[in-house]
Design a protein around this motif. Structure first.
Motif, PDB file in Angstrom:
ATOM      1  N   ILE A 286      -8.420  29.890  39.274  1.00  9.49           N
ATOM      2  CA  ILE A 286      -7.054  29.457  39.902  1.00  9.49           C
ATOM      3  C   ILE A 286      -7.310  27.936  39.870  1.00  9.49           C
ATOM      4  N   ALA A 287      -6.565  27.316  39.075  1.00  8.06           N
ATOM      5  CA  ALA A 287      -6.309  25.610  39.239  1.00  8.06           C
ATOM      6  C   ALA A 287      -5.296  25.584  40.196  1.00  8.06           C
ATOM      7  N   LYS A 288      -5.587  24.838  41.138  1.00  2.19           N
ATOM      8  CA  LYS A 288      -4.409  24.447  42.427  1.00  2.19           C
ATOM      9  C   LYS A 288      -5.007  23.129  43.031  1.00  2.19           C
ATOM     10  N   THR A 289      -4.214  22.233  43.232  1.00  3.94           N
ATOM     11  CA  THR A 289      -4.430  21.038  44.004  1.00  3.94           C
ATOM     12  C   THR A 289      -4.630  21.218  45.464  1.00  3.94           C
ATOM     13  N   VAL A 290      -5.630  20.818  45.974  1.00  4.49           N
ATOM     14  CA  VAL A 290      -5.950  21.073  47.390  1.00  4.49           C
ATOM     15  C   VAL A 290      -5.743  19.472  48.038  1.00  4.49           C
ATOM     16  N   SER A 291      -5.001  19.306  48.871  1.00  4.40           N
ATOM     17  CA  SER A 291      -4.829  17.719  49.372  1.00  4.40           C
ATOM     18  C   SER A 291      -4.983  17.689  51.169  1.00  4.40           C
ATOM     19  N   THR A 292      -5.627  16.696  51.339  1.00  3.68           N
ATOM     20  CA  THR A 292      -5.700  16.399  53.053  1.00  3.68           C
ATOM     21  C   THR A 292      -4.920  15.137  53.223  1.00  3.68           C
ATOM     22  N   ILE A 293      -4.114  15.386  54.245  1.00  4.49           N
ATOM     23  CA  ILE A 293      -3.055  14.733  54.777  1.00  4.49           C
ATOM     24  C   ILE A 293      -3.532  14.188  55.977  1.00  4.49           C
ATOM     25  N   LEU A 294      -3.882  12.787  56.319  1.00  2.94           N
ATOM     26  CA  LEU A 294      -4.167  12.290  57.667  1.00  2.94           C
ATOM     27  C   LEU A 294      -2.848  12.163  58.439  1.00  2.94           C
ATOM     28  N   THR A 295      -2.888  12.865  59.389  1.00  7.61           N
ATOM     29  CA  THR A 295      -1.638  13.071  60.073  1.00  7.61           C
ATOM     30  C   THR A 295      -1.657  12.969  61.569  1.00  7.61           C
ATOM     31  N   GLN A 296      -0.445  12.036  61.921  1.00  8.37           N
ATOM     32  CA  GLN A 296      -0.307  11.626  63.303  1.00  8.37           C
ATOM     33  C   GLN A 296       0.850  12.671  63.931  1.00  8.37           C
ATOM     34  N   VAL A 297       0.678  12.638  65.268  1.00  3.00           N
ATOM     35  CA  VAL A 297       1.401  13.446  66.129  1.00  3.00           C
ATOM     36  C   VAL A 297       1.700  12.750  67.342  1.00  3.00           C
ATOM     37  N   THR A 298       3.222  12.476  67.377  1.00  2.00           N
ATOM     38  CA  THR A 298       3.595  11.905  68.650  1.00  2.00           C
ATOM     39  C   THR A 298       3.516  12.652  69.867  1.00  2.00           C
ATOM     40  N   VAL A 299       3.309  12.227  71.219  1.00  2.00           N
ATOM     41  CA  VAL A 299       3.003  12.683  72.624  1.00  2.00           C
ATOM     42  C   VAL A 299       3.746  11.825  73.335  1.00  2.00           C
ATOM     43  N   ASP A 300       4.241  12.320  74.698  1.00  2.24           N
ATOM     44  CA  ASP A 300       4.876  11.589  75.485  1.00  2.24           C
ATOM     45  C   ASP A 300       4.001  10.960  76.558  1.00  2.24           C
ATOM     46  N   PRO A 301       4.131   9.630  76.606  1.00  2.00           N
ATOM     47  CA  PRO A 301       3.001   9.091  77.618  1.00  2.00           C
ATOM     48  C   PRO A 301       3.297   9.459  79.169  1.00  2.00           C
ATOM     49  N   TYR A 302       4.296  10.165  79.385  1.00  2.00           N
ATOM     50  CA  TYR A 302       4.389  10.688  80.820  1.00  2.00           C
ATOM     51  C   TYR A 302       4.163  12.185  80.742  1.00  2.00           C
ATOM     52  N   ASP A 303       3.755  12.703  79.980  1.00  2.00           N
ATOM     53  CA  ASP A 303       2.966  14.154  79.989  1.00  2.00           C
ATOM     54  C   ASP A 303       2.284  14.319  80.900  1.00  2.00           C
ATOM     55  N   GLU A 304       2.372  15.352  81.721  1.00  2.00           N
ATOM     56  CA  GLU A 304       1.696  15.440  82.808  1.00  2.00           C
ATOM     57  C   GLU A 304       0.087  15.672  82.671  1.00  2.00           C
ATOM     58  N   ALA A 305      -0.171  16.111  81.365  1.00  2.00           N
ATOM     59  CA  ALA A 305      -1.649  16.273  81.046  1.00  2.00           C
ATOM     60  C   ALA A 305      -2.276  14.856  81.146  1.00  2.00           C
ATOM     61  N   PHE A 306      -1.821  13.972  81.087  1.00  4.52           N
ATOM     62  CA  PHE A 306      -2.321  12.495  81.136  1.00  4.52           C
ATOM     63  C   PHE A 306      -2.940  12.231  82.604  1.00  4.52           C
ATOM     64  N   TYR A 307      -2.278  12.871  83.471  1.00  2.00           N
ATOM     65  CA  TYR A 307      -2.563  12.845  84.882  1.00  2.00           C
ATOM     66  C   TYR A 307      -3.632  13.828  85.609  1.00  2.00           C
ATOM     67  N   GLU A 308      -3.886  14.919  84.575  1.00  2.05           N
ATOM     68  CA  GLU A 308      -4.937  15.944  84.838  1.00  2.05           C
ATOM     69  C   GLU A 308      -5.493  16.466  83.525  1.00  2.05           C
ATOM     70  N   PRO A 309      -6.512  15.376  82.971  1.00  2.00           N
ATOM     71  CA  PRO A 309      -7.119  15.781  81.723  1.00  2.00           C
ATOM     72  C   PRO A 309      -8.027  16.947  81.924  1.00  2.00           C
ATOM     73  N   THR A 310      -8.168  17.726  80.730  1.00  2.00           N
ATOM     74  CA  THR A 310      -8.976  18.790  80.861  1.00  2.00           C
ATOM     75  C   THR A 310     -10.061  18.967  79.579  1.00  2.00           C
ATOM     76  N   LYS A 311      -9.962  18.230  78.654  1.00  2.00           N
ATOM     77  CA  LYS A 311     -10.779  18.415  77.293  1.00  2.00           C
ATOM     78  C   LYS A 311     -11.870  17.773  77.536  1.00  2.00           C
ATOM     79  N   VAL A 312     -12.999  18.174  77.385  1.00  2.00           N
ATOM     80  CA  VAL A 312     -14.522  17.651  77.593  1.00  2.00           C
ATOM     81  C   VAL A 312     -15.005  17.020  76.140  1.00  2.00           C
TER      82      VAL A 312
END
Length: 311
Positions: free
Chosen positions: A103-129
């Protein structure tokens, strides 16, 4: 395009824990993805990056400690680095696997940005170590920089960052164009590079985005026929890990919501996958979600394994 359009979300098991492990792991992952291609799926692939971005953050922090002239890499840069090298390994492994099957098929990686809300509640209660264990002195320095830390008794302190909800996928038009051309696309790796838009300028955010959450958003944006979540278990279970554990071959969104309310799914493992399935199906009621493990993909396509969730 008559092919079934699917967004595939890859978990930690698809990548391993170290650079060397990743080289071996992506070969196994490539076989599962190639099975989907042979089953006539057009694939857009996203993946986790928890281990990878943590490793990069740790390495860049230690580099700064040794060479004082180096500038510490912010989280958004670490995320971009992880997208690049994980995508590189997946696309090369998948390309080789497909060529081995004729199977000859192109595989590409796109460096992707995703916007977030600066006032999202997660910024006040971070959880990811993330990152290394620190002494109390180093932790105090991080706090003075405005960062959050968490103590793990007997081990030390570690930095924690926010996990805000995704808003928009910045490169969605490019992803959509390649997918429409029947190319295999790797995008939104690690949930995407979190950015905040200010006066048309994108600025990196000190955060990470849940990869299952962005997989659901990606599937909605691409109007995918299916969302396929590949994880460490062959299907979704009720009463997981208990003597009364029961495999769930099918679920509706209503049933899934009830199980979530009962606390059936662990917050850091299956719950975000179920929530992603519900989000996708509420926007695309004619679609379906398949949750299974890498080694059960072929069986799941035949209805012999996995959990299928529908509206």
């Amino acid at each position: 395009m008559s092919k079934k359009r699917a967004v595939v979300s890859l978990g930690h098991e698809a990548l391993g824990y170290t650079t060397l492990e990743q080289w071996d792991a992506v070969k196994v992952t490539a076989r599962a993805l190639a099975d989907l291609v042979e089953a006539d799926y057009q694939l857009t692939i996203t993946h986790s990056n928890g281990r990878q971005v943590s490793m990069i953050h740790k390495a860049m922090t230690e580099l700064r400690r040794v060479y004082i002239d180096y500038t510490p890499a912010p989280m958004c840069v670490c995320s971009a680095m992880s997208q690049g090298y994980v995508g590189y390994d997946i696309q090369n492994a998948l390309r080789a696997e497909l060529l081995g099957r004729g199977i000859a098929k192109t595989v590409s990686t796109i460096l992707t940005q995703v916007t977030v809300d600066p006032y999202d509640e997660a910024f006040y209660e971070p959880t990811k170590v993330i990152g290394r264990y620190m002494s109390a002195e180093d932790a105090e320095m991080e706090i003075k920089k405005g960062n959050y830390v968490k103590e793990e008794p007997g081990k030390g302190f570690r930095r924690i960052v926010a996990a805000p909800c995704p808003i928009d996928i910045v490169e969605i038009d490019a992803i959509r164009t390649l997918a429409a051309a029947d190319q295999i696309v790797i995008a939104c790796g690690g949930g995407g590079i979190p950015v905040i838009e200010q006066n048309h300028v994108l600025k990196g955010a000190s955060a990470v985005i849940e990869k299952d959450s962005i997989a659901a958003r990606l599937a909605v944006e691409l109007q995918a026929d299916e969302l396929i979540i590949l994880t460490g278990v062959p299907c979704v279970y009720q009463n997981f890990g208990q003597p009364t554990q029961e495999a769930l071959p099918t679920l509706t969104t209503a049933h899934a919501k009830n199980l979530c309310e009962e606390g059936q799914f662990e917050a850091g493992t299956m719950l975000p996958k179920i929530e992603a399935a519900i989000t996708y199906l509420e926007s695309n009621p004619t679609g379906k979600v398949l949750i299974t493990s890498l080694d059960k993909v072929k069986d799941a396509l035949k209805g012999k394994s996995g959990t299928v969730i529908t509206a």
